[in-house]
Motif scaffolding. Structure first.
Motif, PDB file in Angstrom:
ATOM      1  N   LEU A 105      12.383 -15.102  -9.373  1.00 53.50           N
ATOM      2  CA  LEU A 105      12.119 -15.360  -7.961  1.00 53.50           C
ATOM      3  C   LEU A 105      10.969 -14.536  -7.404  1.00 53.50           C
ATOM      4  O   LEU A 105      10.414 -14.883  -6.367  1.00 53.50           O
ATOM      5  CB  LEU A 105      13.377 -15.084  -7.130  1.00 53.50           C
ATOM      6  N   ASP A 106      10.608 -13.433  -8.069  1.00 58.58           N
ATOM      7  CA  ASP A 106       9.660 -12.480  -7.496  1.00 58.58           C
ATOM      8  C   ASP A 106       8.290 -12.576  -8.153  1.00 58.58           C
ATOM      9  O   ASP A 106       8.179 -12.677  -9.383  1.00 58.58           O
ATOM     10  CB  ASP A 106      10.188 -11.054  -7.663  1.00 58.58           C
ATOM     11  N   THR A 107       7.260 -12.506  -7.316  1.00 59.21           N
ATOM     12  CA  THR A 107       5.878 -12.501  -7.779  1.00 59.21           C
ATOM     13  C   THR A 107       5.102 -11.454  -6.997  1.00 59.21           C
ATOM     14  O   THR A 107       5.249 -11.343  -5.775  1.00 59.21           O
ATOM     15  CB  THR A 107       5.217 -13.882  -7.589  1.00 59.21           C
ATOM     16  N   VAL A 108       4.282 -10.681  -7.710  1.00 57.61           N
ATOM     17  CA  VAL A 108       3.408  -9.694  -7.078  1.00 57.61           C
ATOM     18  C   VAL A 108       1.974 -10.182  -7.199  1.00 57.61           C
ATOM     19  O   VAL A 108       1.560 -10.689  -8.251  1.00 57.61           O
ATOM     20  CB  VAL A 108       3.567  -8.310  -7.737  1.00 57.61           C
ATOM     21  N   PHE A 109       1.193 -10.046  -6.105  1.00 52.64           N
ATOM     22  CA  PHE A 109      -0.170 -10.568  -6.056  1.00 52.64           C
ATOM     23  C   PHE A 109      -1.174  -9.420  -5.929  1.00 52.64           C
ATOM     24  O   PHE A 109      -0.933  -8.436  -5.218  1.00 52.64           O
ATOM     25  CB  PHE A 109      -0.336 -11.512  -4.859  1.00 52.64           C
ATOM     26  N   PHE A 110      -2.307  -9.589  -6.621  1.00 52.02           N
ATOM     27  CA  PHE A 110      -3.423  -8.661  -6.518  1.00 52.02           C
ATOM     28  C   PHE A 110      -4.684  -9.487  -6.314  1.00 52.02           C
ATOM     29  O   PHE A 110      -4.874 -10.506  -6.981  1.00 52.02           O
ATOM     30  CB  PHE A 110      -3.576  -7.816  -7.786  1.00 52.02           C
ATOM     31  N   GLY A 111      -5.568  -9.031  -5.428  1.00 54.88           N
ATOM     32  CA  GLY A 111      -6.780  -9.798  -5.207  1.00 54.88           C
ATOM     33  C   GLY A 111      -7.917  -8.944  -4.669  1.00 54.88           C
ATOM     34  O   GLY A 111      -7.695  -7.894  -4.062  1.00 54.88           O
ATOM     35  N   ILE A 112      -9.124  -9.406  -4.880  1.00 59.61           N
ATOM     36  CA  ILE A 112     -10.312  -8.749  -4.368  1.00 59.61           C
ATOM     37  C   ILE A 112     -11.274  -9.825  -3.901  1.00 59.61           C
ATOM     38  O   ILE A 112     -11.333 -10.922  -4.487  1.00 59.61           O
ATOM     39  CB  ILE A 112     -10.976  -7.837  -5.422  1.00 59.61           C
ATOM     40  N   GLY A 113     -12.013  -9.551  -2.847  1.00 53.76           N
ATOM     41  CA  GLY A 113     -12.934 -10.542  -2.330  1.00 53.76           C
ATOM     42  C   GLY A 113     -14.144  -9.906  -1.680  1.00 53.76           C
ATOM     43  O   GLY A 113     -14.288  -8.671  -1.629  1.00 53.76           O
ATOM     44  N   TYR A 114     -15.008 -10.762  -1.178  1.00 57.53           N
ATOM     45  CA  TYR A 114     -16.209 -10.308  -0.476  1.00 57.53           C
ATOM     46  C   TYR A 114     -16.374 -11.165   0.774  1.00 57.53           C
ATOM     47  O   TYR A 114     -16.223 -12.394   0.731  1.00 57.53           O
ATOM     48  CB  TYR A 114     -17.454 -10.427  -1.348  1.00 57.53           C
ATOM     49  N   GLU A 115     -16.695 -10.508   1.906  1.00 58.43           N
ATOM     50  CA  GLU A 115     -16.906 -11.204   3.170  1.00 58.43           C
ATOM     51  C   GLU A 115     -18.202 -10.726   3.816  1.00 58.43           C
ATOM     52  O   GLU A 115     -18.454  -9.512   3.909  1.00 58.43           O
ATOM     53  CB  GLU A 115     -15.759 -10.932   4.151  1.00 58.43           C
ATOM     54  N   ASN A 116     -18.999 -11.664   4.247  1.00 60.84           N
ATOM     55  CA  ASN A 116     -20.177 -11.377   5.052  1.00 60.84           C
ATOM     56  C   ASN A 116     -19.932 -11.993   6.423  1.00 60.84           C
ATOM     57  O   ASN A 116     -19.794 -13.212   6.549  1.00 60.84           O
ATOM     58  CB  ASN A 116     -21.426 -11.981   4.406  1.00 60.84           C
ATOM     59  N   THR A 117     -19.862 -11.153   7.439  1.00 62.22           N
ATOM     60  CA  THR A 117     -19.474 -11.622   8.766  1.00 62.22           C
ATOM     61  C   THR A 117     -20.581 -11.339   9.774  1.00 62.22           C
ATOM     62  O   THR A 117     -21.107 -10.217   9.836  1.00 62.22           O
ATOM     63  CB  THR A 117     -18.174 -10.942   9.229  1.00 62.22           C
ATOM     64  N   THR A 141     -21.727  -7.531   9.108  1.00 63.23           N
ATOM     65  CA  THR A 141     -20.979  -6.555   8.321  1.00 63.23           C
ATOM     66  C   THR A 141     -20.676  -7.124   6.947  1.00 63.23           C
ATOM     67  O   THR A 141     -20.585  -8.346   6.755  1.00 63.23           O
ATOM     68  CB  THR A 141     -19.646  -6.182   9.008  1.00 63.23           C
ATOM     69  N   HIS A 142     -20.499  -6.202   6.005  1.00 59.27           N
ATOM     70  CA  HIS A 142     -20.116  -6.556   4.636  1.00 59.27           C
ATOM     71  C   HIS A 142     -18.766  -5.896   4.356  1.00 59.27           C
ATOM     72  O   HIS A 142     -18.576  -4.705   4.634  1.00 59.27           O
ATOM     73  CB  HIS A 142     -21.164  -6.070   3.633  1.00 59.27           C
ATOM     74  N   ASN A 143     -17.868  -6.679   3.800  1.00 58.54           N
ATOM     75  CA  ASN A 143     -16.512  -6.181   3.601  1.00 58.54           C
ATOM     76  C   ASN A 143     -16.008  -6.589   2.222  1.00 58.54           C
ATOM     77  O   ASN A 143     -16.285  -7.695   1.747  1.00 58.54           O
ATOM     78  CB  ASN A 143     -15.586  -6.740   4.696  1.00 58.54           C
ATOM     79  N   PHE A 144     -15.274  -5.648   1.592  1.00 60.77           N
ATOM     80  CA  PHE A 144     -14.650  -5.934   0.299  1.00 60.77           C
ATOM     81  C   PHE A 144     -13.133  -5.788   0.467  1.00 60.77           C
ATOM     82  O   PHE A 144     -12.575  -4.704   0.256  1.00 60.77           O
ATOM     83  CB  PHE A 144     -15.163  -4.969  -0.781  1.00 60.77           C
ATOM     84  N   PRO A 145     -12.464  -6.859   0.915  1.00 58.57           N
ATOM     85  CA  PRO A 145     -11.009  -6.756   1.146  1.00 58.57           C
ATOM     86  C   PRO A 145     -10.229  -6.776  -0.163  1.00 58.57           C
ATOM     87  O   PRO A 145     -10.401  -7.659  -1.007  1.00 58.57           O
ATOM     88  CB  PRO A 145     -10.699  -7.997   1.988  1.00 58.57           C
ATOM     89  N   PHE A 146      -9.372  -5.779  -0.329  1.00 54.51           N
ATOM     90  CA  PHE A 146      -8.449  -5.730  -1.463  1.00 54.51           C
ATOM     91  C   PHE A 146      -7.065  -6.091  -0.946  1.00 54.51           C
ATOM     92  O   PHE A 146      -6.613  -5.564   0.077  1.00 54.51           O
ATOM     93  CB  PHE A 146      -8.430  -4.335  -2.080  1.00 54.51           C
ATOM     94  N   THR A 147      -6.418  -7.001  -1.639  1.00 54.47           N
ATOM     95  CA  THR A 147      -5.095  -7.449  -1.186  1.00 54.47           C
ATOM     96  C   THR A 147      -4.050  -7.198  -2.262  1.00 54.47           C
ATOM     97  O   THR A 147      -4.324  -7.308  -3.468  1.00 54.47           O
ATOM     98  CB  THR A 147      -5.103  -8.952  -0.847  1.00 54.47           C
ATOM     99  N   ILE A 148      -2.888  -6.841  -1.804  1.00 55.02           N
ATOM    100  CA  ILE A 148      -1.724  -6.721  -2.673  1.00 55.02           C
ATOM    101  C   ILE A 148      -0.555  -7.317  -1.911  1.00 55.02           C
ATOM    102  O   ILE A 148      -0.430  -7.123  -0.690  1.00 55.02           O
ATOM    103  CB  ILE A 148      -1.452  -5.257  -3.074  1.00 55.02           C
ATOM    104  N   GLY A 149       0.270  -8.076  -2.601  1.00 44.17           N
ATOM    105  CA  GLY A 149       1.375  -8.746  -1.918  1.00 44.17           C
ATOM    106  C   GLY A 149       2.561  -8.968  -2.828  1.00 44.17           C
ATOM    107  O   GLY A 149       2.494  -8.776  -4.056  1.00 44.17           O
ATOM    108  N   TRP A 150       3.627  -9.374  -2.214  1.00 43.32           N
ATOM    109  CA  TRP A 150       4.872  -9.673  -2.937  1.00 43.32           C
ATOM    110  C   TRP A 150       5.530 -10.870  -2.285  1.00 43.32           C
ATOM    111  O   TRP A 150       5.509 -11.006  -1.054  1.00 43.32           O
ATOM    112  CB  TRP A 150       5.810  -8.463  -2.901  1.00 43.32           C
ATOM    113  N   ALA A 208       5.441 -10.205   1.604  1.00 44.43           N
ATOM    114  CA  ALA A 208       4.812  -9.045   2.221  1.00 44.43           C
ATOM    115  C   ALA A 208       3.382  -8.964   1.708  1.00 44.43           C
ATOM    116  O   ALA A 208       3.138  -9.178   0.512  1.00 44.43           O
ATOM    117  CB  ALA A 208       5.568  -7.771   1.890  1.00 44.43           C
ATOM    118  N   ASN A 209       2.453  -8.695   2.588  1.00 48.18           N
ATOM    119  CA  ASN A 209       1.043  -8.641   2.215  1.00 48.18           C
ATOM    120  C   ASN A 209       0.378  -7.437   2.857  1.00 48.18           C
ATOM    121  O   ASN A 209       0.679  -7.075   4.005  1.00 48.18           O
ATOM    122  CB  ASN A 209       0.306  -9.917   2.661  1.00 48.18           C
ATOM    123  N   LEU A 210      -0.519  -6.840   2.111  1.00 50.61           N
ATOM    124  CA  LEU A 210      -1.317  -5.737   2.614  1.00 50.61           C
ATOM    125  C   LEU A 210      -2.773  -6.003   2.258  1.00 50.61           C
ATOM    126  O   LEU A 210      -3.107  -6.238   1.093  1.00 50.61           O
ATOM    127  CB  LEU A 210      -0.870  -4.407   2.004  1.00 50.61           C
TER     128      LEU A 210
END
Length: 767
Positions: free
Chosen positions: A531-543, A566-575, A594-596
């Motif tokens: 039932l459980d999944t953990v997520f990891f992610g990385i991205g790039y945003e130009n705003t 602005t330039h942003n490198f959002p790192f995400t971790i979730g469950w 849950a997401n961070l």
């Protein structure tokens, strides 16, 4: 015209008269040189030859003559048959019955004509079939039976038969439906413990009330009465009345056939309690586990329902060990003096069963492997009922199917093996949009896109979306592979270019504030349990932010501190933990996530924003569900930097607090424009029930709701006194273009600066 009449001759009389017409040759057998059939119009000569008991070259006598006439009559094709001989030629002269050319009904209101035609076909009356008066009479009785089943006891049916050219007839059934008979009284005799009103509440049949026009429960039906008697029996047995019996039932109808009275004579007996519960039979060393599953305890009032739940739980338990054909036989020992019952549960686990083969059925597009990789019951292993249930839930959660049914069948010649059949019903998973659309917030929208959630049946999704809404404009490409690796690690990749004007929601049409974001990212999901999944992610945003002197101060402050770009490198971790029975139309189970998201150093923005969501679905019955949803979110800047204003949360509208204008709740600028907030609190409750007339169709349902929520600024704490509330009703539909929700909301706690919007709709989310 031919009116209703008796048959002029019975089959036996017709056969005798026909036999008397046989000429003198009947007494003198002869060898048949040839056979000739006269009088045929529609029947093929081969049909007649096939029924004749003689062939060319054989001897024909009076016995075979009588047999031939009788056989041809019994076909139902002919109303007259004669046989004669001409110089060794056997001549068969027939007169065919008329064919039914047209079948129609007059006065029909309660039934569809096509439905009646199908029911009459079952009794031998249909277009193109031979006309037979006796069959027409049977058809009349069948029509009356159909009406009686719906309470039309005064219905009259009369048939009219009209000859037409080429030996055909037209049959018309003239129906006088009359008025439907309604149940005016339901009486009980012998009830002492429970009131009549309590017993009537257990029945489906009822006297007329304000909802009878829809339920039809005031119309008598033998099938409904049988079901109601069983419901009464269960009602008493669940309350300890083991000696309960229904001694008689009387159904009386008034002379005008408009009113019905039901009288049910019952014997309640005495209430019994459980004195002891024991096990016997082959317990396989599992008695301690079985005792934990007991729903009845010593001293409890006997309940048939709890006993059934106990036997099912024990059956399921042994099913997890491979005993697929376990039977539990409760044996009661009744003590009438003490009014107690001792129960002995005789356990027969049967043979241990292995799964020989798993067959996937109904997947015309989806590949077998997409279904099989969700299976937790494997071939050549023990049968496990719990794993089969888990497999069914996992298949439903893919979202590719509207229904999944798993059954087992014995393997011939192998008593210790079964085959598992997984029958799925696919739903359309592709979406193609091109043209104009309408949104309750963006008004007229040009949309173009293609999305396939199950590309070529592979279980992966691929989408291209273009949206030209005034508040939000999007160009995005995304791909999701739930099985990027063989052990179930998923990968999601997306590229996007988005333009948003949050202030357009305020309705002022200002174009002075715009956020343009371009970027992409990749996210992996790692399953840690079923039932459980953990997520990891990385991205790039130009705003980029376009502001003017009319833009709210919060946005101008951000541009002052960080610049227009602005330039942003959002790192995400979730469950995520998904225990629902379906991803599309859940009726039970929980869903949590849950997401961070963190703006990591190296970019211009340092912030974090976390959220938690919890959904719970509780089935009140097969058709009714109670659903709860709660969301909490919190965001702040770190390293001395402010929280990015374009990362704010918004609330209001469908998906959060219905009845309020979309994204209108929370902090506002001096001119009243909403700017969102760094934290959010949302709560929803829905009571979901089927659309009247749709049965238990899970794809089309109604709901009532109660919503609460708000958003708060970066320097504000959660304040429950500032929550907004609303209630209302709506409709959810699993449409071909995705889950669609329509709602009509009524704000319950409206402040002067709140904007409301009664009617709203949304495609996509569950709440």
């Amino acid at each position: 015209m031919i009116r209703k009449q008796r048959r002029s001759l019975s089959l036996l009389t017709a056969s005798i008269l026909a036999a008397l017409t046989v000429p003198a040759w009947a007494a003198e057998p002869f060898v048949v040189r040839d056979i000739r059939v006269e009088g045929l119009q529609r029947v093929e000569p081969g049909t007649v030859f096939g029924y004749l008991p003689v062939r060319v070259g054989e001897t024909f006598d009076d016995t075979k003559g009588s047999e031939a006439i009788k056989t041809l009559y019994n076909t139902g094709f002919f109303k007259d048959v004669q046989i004669r001989s001409e110089n060794g030629v056997l001549v068969v002269v027939v007169e065919e019955r008329p064919a039914i050319s047209q079948l129609d009904f007059v006065g029909i209101k309660e039934f569809d004509k096509d439905t009646l035609r199908r029911s009459l076909r079952a009794v031998g009356v249909a277009e193109a079939r031979s006309y037979d008066r006796s069959m027409i009479e049977r058809a009349e009785q069948e029509l009356k039976r159909q009406y009686v089943a719906r309470g039309y006891y005064a219905a009259e049916v009369q048939s009219t038969v009209t000859p037409i050219e080429r030996n055909r007839v037209s049959v018309v059934f003239n129906v006088d439906e009359g008025s439907v008979a309604k149940i005016r009284e339901i009486n009980f005799i012998g009830n002492k413990v429970f009131k009549e009103s309590t017993l009537r509440d257990e029945m489906q049949l009822a006297t007329p009330n304000w909802l009878s026009w829809y339920t039809k429960n005031d119309l008598y039906s033998k099938q409904k009465l049988t079901a109601d008697l069983e419901a009464l029996r269960s009602f008493y047995l669940n309350r300890g009345y083991l000696e309960f019996a229904i001694e008689s039932t009387q159904v009386s109808i008034t002379p005008d056939k408009k009113d019905i009275a039901l009288t049910i004579n019952i014997k309640e007996g005495e209430q019994y309690k459980v004195s002891d519960i024991n096990f016997s039979g082959e317990l396989l060393g599992k008695q301690e586990e079985m005792e934990k599953l007991l729903k009845l305890k010593k001293g409890d009032v006997f309940s048939s329902e709890k006993l059934t739940e106990t036997t099912k739980a024990i059956t399921d338990l042994l099913g997890t060990y491979g005993y697929a054909f376990t039977t539990i036989n409760p044996q009661p020992q009744i003590n009438q003096e003490t009014r107690e019952v001792a129960l002995t549960l005789v356990v027969d686990p049967g043979r241990r069963v292995y799964v020989r083969r798993i067959n996937v059925v109904g997947n015309n597009k989806t590949r077998d492997e997409v279904v099989r990789r969700e299976m937790r019951q494997f071939e050549s292993s023990w049968f496990d009922g719990e794993k089969l249930k888990l497999s069914q839930d996992r298949i439903n959660r893919t979202g590719y199917f509207t229904d999944t049914n798993i059954t087992t069948e014995d393997v011939p010649g192998a008593p210790d093996q079964v085959d598992v059949n997984v029958n799925v019903t696919e739903r359309p998973t592709g979406q193609l949009t091109l043209g104009l659309g309408f949104s309750s917030t963006d008004k007229l929208v040009l949309q173009a896109g293609i999305k396939q959630e199950n590309v070529f049946g592979s279980g992966t999704s691929l989408g291209l979306d273009i949206n030209t809404g005034k508040a939000f404009r999007t160009l995005s490409v995304n791909h999701h592979d739930p099985y990027f690796t063989i052990d179930g690690i998923s990968r999601t990749t997306d590229l996007y270019y988005r333009t948003s004007r949050p202030l357009y929601y305020a309705g002022n049409g200002d174009q002075d504030y715009k956020v343009v974001s371009a970027g992409g990212g990749v996210k992996f999901g790692v399953p840690f349990s079923e039932l459980d999944t953990v997520f990891f992610g990385i991205g790039y945003e130009n705003t980029k932010l376009d502001v003017t002197n009319n833009t709210p101060q919060a946005y101008r402050d951000f541009v002052r501190d960080f610049g227009r770009q602005t330039h942003n490198f959002p790192f995400t971790i979730g469950w995520a933990r998904d225990g629902r029975d379906s991803a599309l139309v859940p009726t039970k189970g929980r869903y949590q996530q849950a997401n961070l998201e963190v703006g990591v150093p190296g970019g211009d923005l340092q912030y974090y924003r976390g959220s938690y969501q919890h959904q719970y679905y509780y089935p009140l019955s097969k058709a009714f569900t109670l659903a709860f949803n709660g969301e909490i979110a919190y965001g702040r800047g770190y390293a001395g930097k402010a929280f990015p204003v374009f990362k704010n949360y918004f609330a209001g509208g469908i998906g959060s607090v219905r009845g309020y204008d979309t994204a209108s709740l929370g902090p506002k600028e001096a001119n009243g424009d909403p700017i969102g907030g760094a934290s959010k609190l949302i709560a929803n409750v829905e009571f979901i029930f089927p659309l009247p007339g749709s049965g238990v169709d899970r794809t089309l349902r109604l709901f009532t709701f109660f919503d609460a929520g708000n958003v708060y600024g970066e320097k504000e704490n959660y304040n429950l006194s500032e929550l907004r509330y609303s209630t209302g009703l709506g409709l959810s539909w699993l449409s071909p273009i995705g889950p669609l929700k329509l709602s009509v909301g009524f704000p319950l706690r409206r402040k002067p600066d709140d904007r409301t919007q009664r009617f709203q709709f949304q495609i996509g989310t569950a709440f």
